[in-house]
Every structure is written in structure tokens, then in C-alpha cells.
Design a protein around this motif. Structure first.
Motif, mmCIF file in Angstrom:
data_model
loop_
_atom_site.group_PDB
_atom_site.id
_atom_site.type_symbol
_atom_site.label_atom_id
_atom_site.label_comp_id
_atom_site.label_asym_id
_atom_site.label_seq_id
_atom_site.Cartn_x
_atom_site.Cartn_y
_atom_site.Cartn_z
ATOM 1 N N LYS A 1 -13.276 4.197 -4.224
ATOM 2 C CA LYS A 1 -12.712 3.806 -5.520
ATOM 3 C C LYS A 1 -11.968 2.481 -5.425
ATOM 4 O O LYS A 1 -11.758 1.806 -6.431
ATOM 5 C CB LYS A 1 -11.788 4.907 -6.042
ATOM 6 C CG LYS A 1 -12.536 6.170 -6.439
ATOM 7 C CD LYS A 1 -11.642 7.153 -7.157
ATOM 8 C CE LYS A 1 -12.447 8.344 -7.658
ATOM 9 N NZ LYS A 1 -11.599 9.306 -8.405
ATOM 10 N N ILE A 2 -11.550 2.136 -4.221
ATOM 11 C CA ILE A 2 -10.898 0.853 -3.966
ATOM 12 C C ILE A 2 -11.428 0.295 -2.650
ATOM 13 O O ILE A 2 -12.034 1.022 -1.854
ATOM 14 C CB ILE A 2 -9.359 0.986 -3.880
ATOM 15 C CG1 ILE A 2 -8.974 1.891 -2.695
ATOM 16 C CG2 ILE A 2 -8.765 1.511 -5.181
ATOM 17 C CD1 ILE A 2 -7.497 1.867 -2.340
ATOM 18 N N THR A 3 -11.177 -0.994 -2.436
ATOM 19 C CA THR A 3 -11.445 -1.606 -1.127
ATOM 20 C C THR A 3 -10.099 -1.793 -0.443
ATOM 21 O O THR A 3 -9.195 -2.424 -1.007
ATOM 22 C CB THR A 3 -12.146 -2.967 -1.290
ATOM 23 O OG1 THR A 3 -13.400 -2.768 -1.944
ATOM 24 C CG2 THR A 3 -12.385 -3.620 0.064
ATOM 25 N N LEU A 4 -9.944 -1.225 0.739
ATOM 26 C CA LEU A 4 -8.666 -1.271 1.450
ATOM 27 C C LEU A 4 -8.762 -2.184 2.666
ATOM 28 O O LEU A 4 -9.661 -2.040 3.498
ATOM 29 C CB LEU A 4 -8.265 0.142 1.887
ATOM 30 C CG LEU A 4 -6.975 0.281 2.700
ATOM 31 C CD1 LEU A 4 -5.769 -0.226 1.915
ATOM 32 C CD2 LEU A 4 -6.767 1.741 3.119
ATOM 33 N N LYS A 5 -7.825 -3.131 2.751
ATOM 34 C CA LYS A 5 -7.726 -4.026 3.901
ATOM 35 C C LYS A 5 -6.412 -3.732 4.620
ATOM 36 O O LYS A 5 -5.335 -4.061 4.127
ATOM 37 C CB LYS A 5 -7.758 -5.494 3.452
ATOM 38 C CG LYS A 5 -8.974 -5.881 2.613
ATOM 39 C CD LYS A 5 -10.246 -5.893 3.425
ATOM 40 C CE LYS A 5 -11.440 -6.337 2.589
ATOM 41 N NZ LYS A 5 -12.693 -6.307 3.362
ATOM 42 N N GLY B 1 -2.650 -4.001 2.675
ATOM 43 C CA GLY B 1 -1.378 -3.476 3.163
ATOM 44 C C GLY B 1 -1.512 -2.984 4.588
ATOM 45 O O GLY B 1 -2.558 -2.456 4.976
ATOM 46 N N GLU B 2 -0.445 -3.153 5.348
ATOM 47 C CA GLU B 2 -0.491 -2.818 6.770
ATOM 48 C C GLU B 2 -0.502 -1.311 7.012
ATOM 49 O O GLU B 2 -1.214 -0.813 7.886
ATOM 50 C CB GLU B 2 0.714 -3.458 7.472
ATOM 51 C CG GLU B 2 0.596 -3.499 8.976
ATOM 52 C CD GLU B 2 1.742 -4.278 9.611
ATOM 53 O OE1 GLU B 2 1.662 -4.522 10.827
ATOM 54 O OE2 GLU B 2 2.704 -4.633 8.903
ATOM 55 N N LYS B 3 0.294 -0.573 6.222
ATOM 56 C CA LYS B 3 0.416 0.875 6.429
ATOM 57 C C LYS B 3 0.208 1.613 5.110
ATOM 58 O O LYS B 3 1.172 1.983 4.435
ATOM 59 C CB LYS B 3 1.787 1.211 7.016
ATOM 60 C CG LYS B 3 2.016 0.614 8.401
ATOM 61 C CD LYS B 3 3.427 0.912 8.895
ATOM 62 C CE LYS B 3 3.660 0.295 10.272
ATOM 63 N NZ LYS B 3 5.055 0.529 10.749
ATOM 64 N N PRO B 4 -1.053 1.836 4.722
ATOM 65 C CA PRO B 4 -1.322 2.521 3.450
ATOM 66 C C PRO B 4 -0.889 3.981 3.486
ATOM 67 O O PRO B 4 -0.992 4.636 4.524
ATOM 68 C CB PRO B 4 -2.844 2.406 3.305
ATOM 69 C CG PRO B 4 -3.347 2.246 4.700
ATOM 70 C CD PRO B 4 -2.284 1.480 5.435
ATOM 71 N N ALA C 1 0.826 -1.213 0.000
ATOM 72 C CA ALA C 1 0.000 0.000 0.000
ATOM 73 C C ALA C 1 0.859 1.263 0.000
ATOM 74 O O ALA C 1 0.485 2.285 0.560
ATOM 75 C CB ALA C 1 -0.934 -0.014 1.211
ATOM 76 N N GLY C 2 2.003 1.162 -0.681
ATOM 77 C CA GLY C 2 2.898 2.313 -0.777
ATOM 78 C C GLY C 2 2.835 2.958 -2.154
ATOM 79 O O GLY C 2 1.846 2.811 -2.880
ATOM 80 N N THR D 1 0.190 -12.699 6.136
ATOM 81 C CA THR D 1 0.918 -13.746 6.866
ATOM 82 C C THR D 1 0.738 -15.117 6.225
ATOM 83 O O THR D 1 1.400 -16.078 6.604
ATOM 84 C CB THR D 1 0.439 -13.808 8.334
ATOM 85 O OG1 THR D 1 -0.984 -13.999 8.351
ATOM 86 C CG2 THR D 1 0.787 -12.521 9.068
ATOM 87 N N SER D 2 -0.186 -15.205 5.259
ATOM 88 C CA SER D 2 -0.397 -16.464 4.534
ATOM 89 C C SER D 2 -0.965 -16.135 3.160
ATOM 90 O O SER D 2 -1.260 -14.979 2.855
ATOM 91 C CB SER D 2 -1.357 -17.376 5.296
ATOM 92 O OG SER D 2 -2.691 -16.900 5.162
ATOM 93 N N MET D 3 -1.131 -17.162 2.348
ATOM 94 C CA MET D 3 -1.660 -16.979 0.995
ATOM 95 C C MET D 3 -3.164 -17.258 0.922
ATOM 96 O O MET D 3 -3.736 -17.364 -0.159
ATOM 97 C CB MET D 3 -0.926 -17.909 0.014
ATOM 98 C CG MET D 3 0.576 -17.651 -0.078
ATOM 99 S SD MET D 3 0.979 -16.017 -0.762
ATOM 100 C CE MET D 3 1.637 -15.194 0.690
ATOM 101 N N LEU D 4 -3.819 -17.340 2.080
ATOM 102 C CA LEU D 4 -5.246 -17.666 2.112
ATOM 103 C C LEU D 4 -6.113 -16.608 1.431
ATOM 104 O O LEU D 4 -7.232 -16.896 0.999
ATOM 105 C CB LEU D 4 -5.708 -17.861 3.559
ATOM 106 C CG LEU D 4 -5.179 -19.121 4.266
ATOM 107 C CD1 LEU D 4 -5.626 -19.135 5.719
ATOM 108 C CD2 LEU D 4 -5.658 -20.380 3.545
#
Length: 217
Positions: A54-58, A39-42, A17-18, A63-66
Motif C-alpha cells: 500500500k506504500i513504498t517504504l525506504k 524513515g529509519e525506524k518504521p 515513520a512513526g 542526511t540530505s535533501m537529494l
């Protein structure tokens, strides 16, 4: 081989998220796809895009590919600063038959980004060095763009729109692809259509095309 991906209504995930992620978001914004950024720190611009829906941010750390199983994306873009994580994402995506791209490793990716020239939102010209030198692709783009803008006229753009309409109409009445192709070539040289185009009579052009299609033998 250069292929234009149709991403409309498909899900694209960007990991990271950089600034690099932001570049990818901007390239995807006009494609009509659902963009999920993880991303942890957008950065502030990505946060604003999320606030504008405009986007969905998580905001979370991978920590995994799930997440690939959860969202089932059409394309995943790994743009973190961790090269080993980027490679793990690409390799896992390949096993799941998901298209993947690593910002720091174009050679291991399924796709390459082109340096795009967009002419009046109708014509796209892509310049690629196959990942060898994005800087040179941009330099060549700047040399080429002015020439294309100068030589592609408004009439060329309108002819593309007319051909699109004619293709749709021809599929309703002309059964074979070979005959449809012949019809479209004939349409390009039709004097009636050329005269109507000069006068900007687009409705009349559509009416003429409908009649030509029905009369085609």
C-alpha cells in the motif's frame, strides 16, 4: 482559501515513520496517490502497510535533501521528531516549488489539514481552524457530522451522480459553459428525471439526459 487537492496518480513523500506519519498515511490512502515513506525506524503498522504494497517504504535516515530531486514529489510531508529537519525539508521544497507540510509547524506549511466529514464517499465537508486548533476542528466535526448525515438524503447522492453524468454528456454537444450551466439547472427541475429517480430507473435517466442534450438549443 480551502482547496481540495487532486492527488490521484501523484507522488507524495512522508518523512518520518512513526505515529504522526501513520496518521498522514491513513488520510492519503483513499486518494489514489503513490505514497513513499522514508524513515529509519518504521513502526509495526507502517511496516505492515509496506508488506501489503500500500506504500513504498525506504528504511533510511535523511542526511540530505537529494530525495526531493530523486523522486520529484507533488507533496512532501515532514513528520519527524526533529523540528529543525522538518523546517529544512519545508524550506527546500518551497525553493523547488514542491508543496510541503510540517506536522509540527502548520504556519510554515503550504497546506493545512482539514477535519473531514465523508458522506457516502460522494460529499466531503472540511472543517478548518487554519492550523490554530486541530482539537477544536475535531470537536466541531463531531457536532456537525450527525446533522449532515441526517439531512443529506440518498436522493441527494444520486442527484450528484446524475449531474456528473450530465456534465460529461453536455460537454459533447453544448459548446459554451454558460449554456451548459443553464442545461444542468434545468435538468435539476425536470419532472421526467424526478419521476424516473423515484422509481430508481437510472439507465432510463441516462437515456433521457442524452436526448435532452442533443435537443438543447
Amino acid at each position: 482559501m480551502i482547496i481540495d487537492l487532486h492527488l490521484n496518480e501523484k507522488t507524495v513523500i512522508i518523512i518520518g515513520a512513526g505515529n504522526e506519519a501513520l496518521k498522514r498515511i491513513k488520510l492519503l490512502e483513499s486518494e489514489g496517490c503513490k505514497i513513499i515513506v522514508i524513515g529509519e525506524k518504521p513502526n509495526s503498522e507502517i511496516t505492515k502497510l509496506s508488506q501489503k504494497k500500500k506504500i513504498t517504504l525506504k528504511k533510511t535516515k535523511i542526511t540530505s535533501m537529494l530525495f526531493l530531486k530523486k523522486y520529484k514529489p507533488f507533496l512532501v510531508i515532514a513528520s519527524t521528531t526533529d523540528s529543525s529537519l522538518n523546517q529544512k525539508i519545508v524550506q527546500t521544497a518551497k525553493k523547488m516549488k514542491i508543496l510541503s507540510y510540517a506536522s509540527d509547524s502548520p504556519d510554515s506549511s503550504d497546506i493545512s489539514y482539514l477535519s473531514l466529514i465523508d458522506i457516502k464517499k460522494t460529499i466531503k465537508v472540511g472543517i478548518s481552524t487554519s492550523g490554530s486548533s486541530p482539537i477544536m476542528a475535531k470537536k466541531i466535526k463531531s457536532k456537525t457530522e450527525k446533522c449532515l448525515q441526517k439531512n443529506i438524503s440518498d436522493q441527494d447522492i444520486e442527484l450528484i451522480k446524475i449531474q456528473k453524468f450530465a456534465r460529461t454528456e453536455s460537454k459533447k454537444h453544448i459548446l459554451t459553459q454558460t449554456e451548459r450551466k443553464k442545461f444542468l439547472y434545468e435538468l435539476m427541475n425536470d419532472k421526467r428525471v424526478k419521476e424516473l429517480l423515484k422509481d430508481g430507473k437510472y439507465k432510463a435517466i441516462q437515456t433521457t439526459i442524452k436526448k435532452m442534450v442533443k435537443d438543447w438549443k
